[in-house]
Design a protein around this motif. Structure first.
Motif, PDB file in Angstrom:
ATOM      1  N   ARG A 133      -9.260   4.274  -3.115  1.00 27.06           N
ATOM      2  CA  ARG A 133      -8.492   4.427  -1.886  1.00 27.06           C
ATOM      3  C   ARG A 133      -9.420   4.379  -0.685  1.00 27.06           C
ATOM      4  N   ALA A 153       3.278  10.941   4.699  1.00 24.53           N
ATOM      5  CA  ALA A 153       2.046  11.582   4.253  1.00 24.53           C
ATOM      6  C   ALA A 153       1.498  12.513   5.332  1.00 24.53           C
ATOM      7  N   LEU A 159      -5.982  11.914   4.801  1.00 22.59           N
ATOM      8  CA  LEU A 159      -4.975  10.869   4.597  1.00 22.59           C
ATOM      9  C   LEU A 159      -5.698   9.584   4.207  1.00 22.59           C
ATOM     10  N   SER A 160      -5.242   8.957   3.096  1.00 24.48           N
ATOM     11  CA  SER A 160      -5.883   7.738   2.604  1.00 24.48           C
ATOM     12  C   SER A 160      -4.842   6.672   2.302  1.00 24.48           C
ATOM     13  N   ARG A 161      -5.255   5.425   2.426  1.00 25.31           N
ATOM     14  CA  ARG A 161      -4.409   4.297   2.028  1.00 25.31           C
ATOM     15  C   ARG A 161      -4.788   3.891   0.611  1.00 25.31           C
ATOM     16  N   TYR A 175       0.290   5.846   0.519  1.00 21.15           N
ATOM     17  CA  TYR A 175      -0.525   6.775   1.304  1.00 21.15           C
ATOM     18  C   TYR A 175      -0.724   8.073   0.536  1.00 21.15           C
ATOM     19  N   VAL A 211      -8.061   7.153   5.876  1.00 18.02           N
ATOM     20  CA  VAL A 211      -7.514   6.721   7.160  1.00 18.02           C
ATOM     21  C   VAL A 211      -7.788   7.739   8.255  1.00 18.02           C
ATOM     22  N   GLU A 258       3.101   6.161   5.821  1.00 20.33           N
ATOM     23  CA  GLU A 258       2.042   6.953   6.435  1.00 20.33           C
ATOM     24  C   GLU A 258       2.623   8.168   7.152  1.00 20.33           C
ATOM     25  N   TRP A 312      -2.269  11.902   0.240  1.00 13.97           N
ATOM     26  CA  TRP A 312      -2.653  13.023   1.088  1.00 13.97           C
ATOM     27  C   TRP A 312      -3.252  14.128   0.223  1.00 13.97           C
ATOM     28  N   SER A 318       0.821  -1.202   0.000  1.00  9.24           N
ATOM     29  CA  SER A 318       0.000   0.000   0.000  1.00  9.24           C
ATOM     30  C   SER A 318       0.856   1.253   0.000  1.00  9.24           C
ATOM     31  N   THR A 350       1.284  11.515  -3.105  1.00 11.66           N
ATOM     32  CA  THR A 350       1.311  10.127  -2.673  1.00 11.66           C
ATOM     33  C   THR A 350       2.661   9.819  -2.047  1.00 11.66           C
TER      34      THR A 350
END
Length: 408
Positions: free
Chosen positions: A100, A47, A69-71, A21, A103, A44, A23, A19, A40
Motif C-alpha cells: 500500500r 476511511a 490513511l493508505s491507498r 483505502y 496518503v 477515501e 486506515w 484502489s 479497509t
C-alpha cells in the motif's frame, strides 16, 4: 473471488481507479505501542471518517494516538472478503499479503480536533500480526546477513580479494570482513563506494536503507518524513545535542545509556540511522536549520571528555554551513521562554507548519495554529536572549579547548 463492495454493489476491481483505502490507528500509552483498530474502505472519505471517529474514541490524558490513511491496490485486496465497504482487523481471519501507499497522517490536536498531514508516499507492506515498514519485517541480523552476502557475491564476481576490496573502498580488511560476516553495521558511504566499485548497479545502495529503517520506533517515522521534506527547522534543546548535529561517538554514548541491555549491533543500527538523517544538511537544497542550545547541553559531558571535545568541534564545523544557524543561551540568562522543554518547529514549501515535542514514552506532532504561533514567538524570544552566532562559536571553542587540556 470476493471483492470489497460499495453501497451500489460495485466491486473494488470494477472501480475506475482500481484502489481501496486502508486506515490504521496507533496508540502509545504507558510506554507501550499498540496497533488497532484498522480497516479497509471503498472511498477515501469513508476511511478518513473512520480514522477521525477512532481517534475521538482514543483521546485520553496519558494516550498519544495517530492514524494512517493508505491507498491499496485493488488487485491485492480482493482476496480478503469484507462487507458494507469497511473491514475491521480480525473480522476476516488471516489477511492476505499486500502493498500500500500512504496518503496522509492524522492526529488529534489539543482541542480534540483532528489535523491531517499529507504523506510523502513511503511504501508499506503487510506482515503477519500487523503492518509495518518493509524493513522491520526482518531482524537487523538477517538484514545484515543479506547485505554481507551480496557484498561478498559481487566482490567474488569481479575477482577481488577482501584486502583489495577494502583498500579500494577506503576501509580496513577487518572492517570489510566483519561487514561481509554480518558482524558490523556498514555506513551509507561504504554502501555507495562498494556499489560503484563492484558494479552492483544500485543493488547495495537500495539494500542499505532497510538496515536502518527498523531502528526507528513506529511513532518516529512520521517525524523523519517531515524532517526530510522540511524547508526550515527551528529547534530549542535543553537536554542533549540535537540528532542532526551529533557525532557518531556522541550518538553511540546516548543510545548505550538509553538502551543498556541492547545488543551492540542494535546500538550500531541506531547510530547509523541517526547519521543517515544528517544527509539532509549537505544535500543540494538543504533546509534552513536554526538551533538554540542551553549551555547545560554543552557542559553535560556525554561519553567522556574526548567524545565531548569531538562533539564540540563538530558543532563548530556544522555552524559554518551556510544553512545552519547555531546559538547558545549562556547560564547567566536565568529565565527564558523555553524553560527546560525542548521543541522543534518544521516548515514546508507547501502545507502548514508542524510543531514536534517529545516525552519519555514517545513524541507528538501538532498543526494547531495557536500552539505553533506560541512556539514561534517563544523561539524568537529564545534567540533574542541567546549569544550571537559569533559569540556562541567563541563559547563552544573555549569549552572545547578546556576539555582538550584535560586529557592532553
Amino acid at each position: 473471488m470476493t471483492g470489497v463492495m460499495n453501497d451500489n454493489g460495485q466491486g473494488a476491481s470494477d472501480r475506475p481507479d482500481g484502489s481501496l483505502y486502508r486506515w490504521d490507528i496507533h496508540h502509545v500509552s504507558n510506554s507501550r505501542h499498540q496497533h488497532g483498530p484498522c480497516g479497509t474502505c471503498v472511498t477515501e472519505d469513508s476511511a478518513r471518517a473512520c480514522i477521525e471517529a477512532a481517534l475521538a474514541a482514543a483521546v485520553g490524558p496519558d494516550v498519544y494516538a495517530w492514524g494512517l490513511l493508505s491507498r491499496v491496490s485493488a488487485a491485492t485486496t480482493d482476496a480478503g472478503a469484507t462487507h458494507a465497504g469497511t473491514a475491521h482487523a480480525g473480522t476476516t481471519g488471516t489477511e492476505p499479503s499486500w502493498s500500500r501507499t500512504p496518503v496522509a497522517w492524522a492526529a488529534p490536536g489539543p482541542d480534540g480536533t483532528v489535523a491531517w498531514l499529507s504523506h510523502g508516499g513511503r511504501p508499506l507492506v503487510a506482515v503477519q500480526g500487523g503492518e509495518t515498514s518493509a524493513a522491520s519485517a526482518e531482524s537487523i541480523s538477517s538484514l545484515l546477513c543479506r547485505f554481507g552476502r551480496e557484498v561478498r557475491r559481487y566482490r567474488l564476481t569481479v575477482g577481488l580479494t577482501q584486502a583489495e576490496f577494502a583498500d579500494s573502498v577506503d576501509c580496513t580488511e577487518t572492517t570489510a570482513g566483519r561487514i561481509e560476516n554480518a558482524q558490523q553495521m556498514p555506513s551509507y558511504d561504504f554502501a555507495q563506494r562498494a556499489d560503484r566499485l563492484l558494479g552492483a548497479d544500485g543493488a547495495l545502495v537500495k539494500l542499505w536503507p532497510l538496515l536502518i529503517r527498523s531502528a526507528y520506533p513506529d511513532w518516529f517515522w512520521h517525524v523523519i518524513e517531515l524532517e526530510q521534506r522540511a524547508g526550515f527547522i527551528q529547534e530549542f534543546e535543553s537536554v542533549a545535542i540535537p540528532g542532526l548535529l551529533q557525532t557518531e561517538a556522541y550518538a553511540r554514548a546516548i543510545f548505550t545509556a538509553a538502551h543498556p541491555v541492547a545488543p551492540k549491533l542494535r546500538i550500531e543500527q541506531f547510530v547509523a540511522a541517526r547519521m543517515d538523517r544528517q544527509r539532509i544538511l549537505t544535500r543540494a537544497e538543504p533546509p534552513q536549520v536554526m538551533v538554540t542550545l542551553d549551555e547545560g547541553v554543552l557542559r553535560r559531558c556525554i561519553g567522556g571528555s574526548r567524545v565531548m571535545s569531538e562533539q564540540l568541534g563538530h558543532l563548530l564545523e556544522r555552524a559554518d554551513l551556510p544553512k545552519v544557524h547555531l546559538q547558545v543561551i549562556p547560564f547567566n540568562v536565568r529565565q527564558h521562554p523555553g524553560g527546560m522543554t525542548p521543541f522543534r518547529l518544521m516548515g514546508f514549501r507547501e502545507g502548514t507548519d508542524v510543531l514536534y515535542g517529545e516525552t519519555f514514552i514517545g513524541g507528538q506532532t501538532t498543526v494547531d495554529p495557536a500552539q505553533i504561533q506560541q512556539h514561534k514567538l517563544a523561539f524568537n524570544l529564545i534567540q533574542s536572549e541567546a549569544l550571537s552566532r559569533d559569540d556562541s562559536r567563541v563559547l563552544i571553542r573555549d569549552m572545547k579547548e578546556e576539555l582538550d587540556r584535560a586529557f592532553h
